[in-house]
Design a protein around this motif. Structure first.
Motif, short mmCIF file in Angstrom:
data_model
loop_
_atom_site.label_atom_id
_atom_site.label_comp_id
_atom_site.label_asym_id
_atom_site.label_seq_id
_atom_site.Cartn_x
_atom_site.Cartn_y
_atom_site.Cartn_z
N GLN A 163 1.03 -1.11 0.31
CA GLN A 163 -0.33 -0.19 -0.18
C GLN A 163 1.31 1.25 -0.02
OE1 GLN A 163 -2.51 -0.38 2.91
NE2 GLN A 163 -4.08 1.72 2.45
N SER A 164 2.13 1.85 0.58
CA SER A 164 2.67 2.58 0.64
C SER A 164 3.74 2.29 -0.71
CB SER A 164 4.19 2.50 1.69
OG SER A 164 3.32 2.42 3.05
N PHE A 165 4.06 1.37 -1.04
CA PHE A 165 4.84 1.60 -2.83
C PHE A 165 3.42 2.23 -3.76
CE2 PHE A 165 4.87 -0.52 -6.47
CZ PHE A 165 6.21 0.00 -7.25
N VAL A 166 2.50 1.85 -3.09
CA VAL A 166 1.03 2.81 -4.53
C VAL A 166 1.23 4.41 -4.22
CG1 VAL A 166 -1.11 2.42 -5.00
CG2 VAL A 166 -0.12 0.19 -5.08
N GLY A 167 1.12 4.27 -2.85
CA GLY A 167 0.95 5.66 -2.73
C GLY A 167 2.28 6.52 -2.89
N THR A 168 3.60 5.92 -2.30
CA THR A 168 4.50 6.81 -3.08
C THR A 168 4.87 6.63 -3.93
OG1 THR A 168 6.01 5.92 -0.54
CG2 THR A 168 7.19 6.82 -2.52
N LEU A 169 4.55 6.19 -4.92
CA LEU A 169 4.64 6.07 -6.29
C LEU A 169 3.92 7.03 -6.78
CD1 LEU A 169 5.47 2.83 -8.36
CD2 LEU A 169 6.80 4.87 -7.99
N GLY A 170 2.56 7.53 -6.04
CA GLY A 170 1.41 8.43 -6.47
C GLY A 170 1.80 9.96 -5.98
N ARG A 171 2.86 9.61 -5.13
CA ARG A 171 2.50 11.35 -4.71
C ARG A 171 4.15 11.60 -5.39
NH1 ARG A 171 2.21 8.94 0.25
NH2 ARG A 171 4.52 7.82 0.55
N ARG A 172 4.65 10.71 -6.25
CA ARG A 172 5.27 10.90 -7.39
C ARG A 172 5.11 11.45 -8.65
NH1 ARG A 172 10.29 6.53 -6.57
NH2 ARG A 172 10.21 6.92 -3.97
#
Length: 296
Positions: A163-172
């Motif tokens: 979930q953090s992986f998806v969120g981190t790429l989303g912030r990018r």
């Protein structure tokens, strides 16, 4: 002879049905599971086997020549890829940081030879170290859903890391990439092919109009789908919050539900079934499926 209160069928019968289902989809002890699946699957959903996946025994990496392949990366770090579903070394941090460093060749090999690998899995995993472990998690989710009757499809720690992986790429600014990953996985995931095959055989059976025959088989698939749907909706939750509504795309849960209806409950089968044609249904699983897919 014990009876379940819901349908009056024997517990022994339902346990036998669950055992039969698992036996069909457990990883093979010898030979490449992917090669076996590829022969039976349509081209558009066939798993990757073009690089010569070696023999897979009990989920342990094996080389094309039959020898053992080390699960250590180029730096000598044990990745823990031994087929037990436990978190590989460094996976949590790589997912949390969306690590863009090159993926380990051994992780890529494991992705390629995994029993539930799918078309494009290796290419997706090759995008970086974080991607490689994310794809590994998707493969493990399929395995756990198919071989376990209950429980979460993925360890809670890894689920949060994904979930953090998806969120981190989303912030990018890469939520579109994540939506593409989701749709690619849904369209090519092996479990949907296996569910389709299992349910089609059940619907085409001469006993498909008998509740005692059909419902236990629906239970085996429906329960697994619900667990996978919940897990994927949580992992890709950032898409619902920050992406799909801007582009008028279906939410993650709705996308999964629609794909499930088209792949596993086609109208040419369901519309002919006597159980689904009944105006009043007593079985809870039949009610859920009929309501979820709008069968009238």
């Amino acid at each position: 002879h014990l009876l379940t209160p819901q349908r009056g069928k024997s517990i022994e019968y339902e346990n036998a049905m669950a055992k039969q289902y698992r036996s069909e989809f457990l990883p093979p002890r010898t030979g490449s599971g992917n090669a076996k699946l590829a022969a039976a699957m349509p081209r558009e959903v066939a798993p990757l086997t073009s690089r010569g996946a070696g023999t897979v025994a009990e989920g342990v990496l094996a080389s094309p020549r039959g020898g053992s392949t080390s699960s250590r990366d180029g730096r000598g770090i044990d990745l823990g890829l031994n087929g037990d579903g436990k978190e590989p070394e460094g996976a949590f941090l790589a997912l949390l940081l969306a690590d863009a460093a090159p993926a380990s060749p051994h992780v890529l090999k494991h992705v390629e030879t995994h029993r539930w690998s799918f078309m494009g899995a290796v290419d997706m995993a090759s995008k970086g170290r974080g991607y490689s472990f994310f794809v590994w998690c998707l493969l493990e989710m399929q395995k756990n859903v198919q071989t376990q009757e209950e429980g979460e499809p993925l360890d809670a720690t890894l689920t949060n890391a994904c979930q953090s992986f998806v969120g981190t790429l989303g912030r990018r600014g890469r939520l579109a990439d994540m939506y593409q990953v989701l749709t690619h996985f849904i369209c090519n995931s092996v479990v949907w092919h296996e569910w389709h095959k299992f349910l089609r055989a059940s619907f085409e059976d001469s006993r498909a109009g008998q509740e005692a025959f059909l419902v236990p088989r629906l239970d085996q698939v429906w329960g697994r789908f619900q667990r996978l749907r919940t897990a994927l909706a949580g992992i890709f939750g950032a898409l619902d919050e920050r992406f799909v509504w801007k582009h008028r795309l279906p939410k993650v849960g709705d996308l999964l539900m629609e794909h499930m209806r088209k792949r596993c409950f086609p109208l040419d089968l369901v519309a002919k079934n006597d159980l689904f044609l009944q105006a009043t249904l007593k079985d809870e699983t039949l009610k859920q499926i009929k309501f979820a897919f709008g069968f009238s």
